[in-house]
Design a protein around this motif. Structure first.
Motif: not given
Length: 794
Positions: A664-678
């Motif tokens: 839509g009107i949004y840019d989607v940016l996946p970013v790889e991390k070493s760990s993920i938290e809520e």
């Protein structure tokens, strides 16, 4: 001049209020802002008879102070636009305003590393705001910090030249080009100054007999050293490192009696003699204290006869020597930290022994805090350049803002910062800052219990802790009527003064002309009488002054009988005004306590309010049955947001060159991390992708920042079962063959080893016998011995 939407609204509001004073006289009718065209607000305005109370009641209330005006003096001006009879002259109308701000100075960030005029370095913008502030209503201003490369650095090298530091001094003398090379890595625009310290040259810190006084090393194996002194400033700030090297080469050690030295006295002079030693206005200022001694502090000076509290007077003579070592006591650490903060100077404590490191670290944690850095010097100070780098980075890679409200106790300022581009948190400090822009917000509020008196304006400054750049904030207060343009009406105010068409009486006086003293009987006017019952004075929620109740927080009303709704100590949640216990909310809030925001930004993730499965109430999603989550994205089976964005991760893995996608009107940016938290309690999504011979499990969360949707994720990949089985079979076969060969080799080695041992044993036994002796031959002769033959007869 830069303007935001809120600023434009403010300008239009001001212009509109100027116009509406004239419109009635022209007999013109027009549509008005519905937020002010409100019966409750009109009733609220009409209750107030004085200008100050009228203006403070609500931003829609305006006051006419024309003496012969026959209408309601305090009125919601929007409610009488169509009136043609009762008109207030424009120059007799006290106009009201909503809380707001404009930006009045906003220079661009410095974009070059070659500073022609160092006074023009800009790392903070905007640089000036003008604010209109109402009691109980906060104004939020936003600003940005961006560090500039090669910001000027000024390093003062303060050396401990006691005899125990001789190896360190010898090493520093050998630095040569290493020091300037190190400073260049920190900033191309650097300067360095140099001084040394010892202690107050008197008993009991020095031996004062002639030989020891002239040569403190007289009684030691060192032979001779420099005569004792408290502090010597040896070199002003210069970019010529050869000059610094020459001063170092000329330095000699000295000595005293105890293990405590006068470093704080030296630091005080370095701080207060700024012009004399060459500190610049705009630079990052650091003092490097290299020492292996402890510190004399306030109170120790009495031992040598120095009892006066140190002043901020520069006491260096023309030769750079401390001119009055016995007049003033040592400074306290509190005094040093206060001046460090004022002068925006940091200290690197380079300490030689571990035991004394503990002393300086404890002092830094409890007193110096963010203004100090402690590091341990290695033997002969060989790591001193590394400590300079570490200390500099410690200070340069943090940014911290504060406001000195010592003379502005009626104000509150709260900071929020987006330190890592993941959202704002309540803090004034960010760490790990390098070359990126950091966004801050300052919430400025006039305290609810503030008595306005004649306070019309103030100026405060937002300051950065370590650099000499500030944001100037000019504040105009709404609540004290200025009655500008109004003519004096010639009222005779015996014990007061004329303000806005009425007499404003001094304390203990009342009456239309302030000519009647307050009497004890006036207390009766502070009691509410209803149905034959008389209340306590001001309902015990305020003080009675000349028959009028002055209410305590958070009470209002003629008799302080109403308690205003408050949340977290803020009347009307800080989003409105309270009259008679009722909140009148700002236009973007509603509810009994003005705690309900009419905004929807927290309900909208990617354009759909509450994912189309709920309603946005008070800027929070209220989900339909069987749905939950911040955006109503969860149901019993799945997460609708997770389902939408799993494809973006798959596209990212397949096409690494195109990471930003559109939705839509949004840019989607996946970013790889070493760990993920809520993130804010949102669940973690999971998807499985098959990539060639690998099975990859992705876990990701989601958040929104303006028009960008961030997808932080981690991945864990394993080989698929078929490929893994094939590889496993090959490996198993190879391992089996290798194991068989290894078994055969071990068995053959054991046989060979046994043969070697048997053959060796045979050769050893063979060497024990001669050729004439047959080990199988048995002799036929038997010998016997008479036991009596062993007796000894006399």
């Amino acid at each position: 001049m830069h303007s935001t939407k809120r600023e434009n609204h403010f300008k239009l509001s001001r212009a509109f209020l100027l116009v509406i004073a004239v419109i009635p006289s022209l007999g013109v009718e027009l549509s008005v802002d519905k937020t002010c065209n409100n019966t409750d607000i009109n009733d609220l305005c009409s209750k107030h008879e004085t200008c100050d109370a009228c203006i403070q009641a609500h931003w829609c209330c305006n006051f006419c102070y024309e003496k012969d005006y026959k209408g309601q003096k305090c009125n919601n001006v929007f409610a009488r636009l169509s009136e043609t009879e009762n008109k207030c002259p424009e120059d007799m109308l006290e106009k009201n305003f909503d809380s707001n701000y404009t930006i009045s100075k906003n220079k661009h960030f410095t974009g070059t590393t070659d500073f022609v005029d160092k006074d023009e370095i800009v790392q903070i913008r905007p640089q000036k705001f003008e604010i209109i502030l109402r009691r109980g209503e906060a104004v939020n201003i936003s600003f940005t910090y961006k560090p500039v490369a090669n910001y000027p650095l000024e390093l003062y090298f303060l050396g401990d030249l006691s005899s125990s530091m001789l190896p360190s001094l010898e090493y520093v003398k050998k630095l040569g080009h290493d020091l300037p090379d190190t400073l260049k890595t920190l900033s191309k625009n650097y300067k360095i100054a140099y001084g040394s310290f010892m202690d107050k040259p008197g008993m009991p810190f020095y031996f004062t007999d002639e030989e020891n006084f002239r040569n403190p090393c007289f009684a030691t194996t060192m032979g001779s050293c420099e005569m004792g002194y408290l502090f010597k400033h040896r070199l002003n700030f210069t970019g010529d490192t050869h000059e610094f090297d020459e001063k170092i080469q000329d330095s000699q050690v000295t000595a005293n009696v105890d293990d405590l030295d006068g470093a704080l006295e030296a630091i005080l002079q370095i701080l207060v003699c700024g012009k004399k030693i060459g500190w610049s206005e705009n630079s990052r200022k650091i003092i490097l204290l290299a020492t292996d001694s402890l510190l004399h502090m306030a109170g120790d000076g009495i031992l040598v006869g120095a009892v006066k509290r140190p002043t901020e007077e520069c006491l260096l003579d023309d030769n750079g020597n401390h001119s009055q070592p016995f007049k003033y006591d040592y400074p306290s650490m509190e005094q040093i930290v206060t001046i460090l903060r004022q002068k925006k100077v940091n200290i690197i404590f380079a300490v030689k022994t571990k035991k004394k490191m503990d002393y300086y670290e404890a002092m830094s944690r409890s007193l110096v805090k963010d203004y100090g850095f402690v590091g341990q010097l290695e033997e002969e100070s060989t790591n001193i350049l590394d400590l300079i780098k570490q200390g500099y980075n410690n200070f340069a890679e943090q940014v911290s803002f504060f406001v000195n409200l010592t003379n502005h106790e009626h104000l509150e300022v709260k900071f929020l910062a987006d330190c890592d581009n993941t959202g704002y948190n309540e803090t004034s400090t960010c760490y790990g800052v390098k070359n990126k822009e950091i966004n801050f917000t300052a919430e400025i509020r006039l305290k609810d219990d503030t008595i306005m008196n004649d306070r019309y304006s103030d100026t405060i400054y937002i300051e950065e802790k370590n650099i000499n750049e500030t944001i100037e904030i000019s504040i105009s207060y709404v609540g004290n009527c200025k009655c500008q343009g109004g003519q004096k009406l010639g009222l005779n105010c015996s014990h007061g003064r004329e303000r806005c068409g009425k007499c404003s009486c001094d304390s203990e006086w009342t009456g239309e002309n302030c000519d009647k003293p307050c009497k004890g009987a006036d207390l009766h006017r502070c009691r509410k009488e209803e149905n034959g019952t008389i209340s306590r004075i001001c309902s015990r929620n305020g003080d009675c002054i000349c028959g009028n109740c002055k209410c305590s927080y958070p009470y209002t009303g003629t008799y302080c009988e109403f308690k205003c709704p408050s949340i977290e100590g803020k009347i009307c949640s800080g989003h409105g005004n309270c009259e008679d216990g009722k909140c009148f909310c700002r236009k973007e809030y509603e509810g009994e306590s003005c705690s309900c925001s009419t905004a929807t930004n927290n309900c909208d993730f990617d354009g759909a309010i509450c994912s189309g499965q709920g309603k946005c109430i008070c800027n929070q999603c209220k989900c339909e049955a069987d749905f939950s989550g911040k955006y109503c994205e969860l149901n019993k089976k799945n997460n609708t947001i997770c389902e939408v964005y799993t494809s973006f991760l798959a596209d990212t893995e397949k096409n690494e060159t195109t990471r930003i996608k559109r939705h839509g009107i949004y840019d989607v940016l996946p970013v790889e991390k070493s760990s993920i938290e809520e993130i804010e309690g949102q669940p973690i999504c999971e998807q499985v992708l098959f990539m060639g011979n690998y099975r990859c499990t992705h876990k990701f969360s989601y958040s929104k920042e303006n028009t960008t949707i961030l997808l932080p994720y981690t991945k864990y990949c394993t080989m698929t079962a078929s490929f893994g089985g094939m590889i496993g079979g090959i490996i198993t076969g190879v391992l089996t063959v290798l194991a068989g060969l290894l078994f055969i080799m071990i068995h053959k080695w054991r046989i060979h080893r046994q043969d070697q041992l048997e053959y060796k044993k045979f050769l050893e036994n063979q060497g024990k016998f001669s050729d004439a002796f047959n080990p199988l031959y048995l002799s036929p002769i038997t010998e016997y011995e008479n036991p009596q033959s062993r007796k000894n007869y006399k």
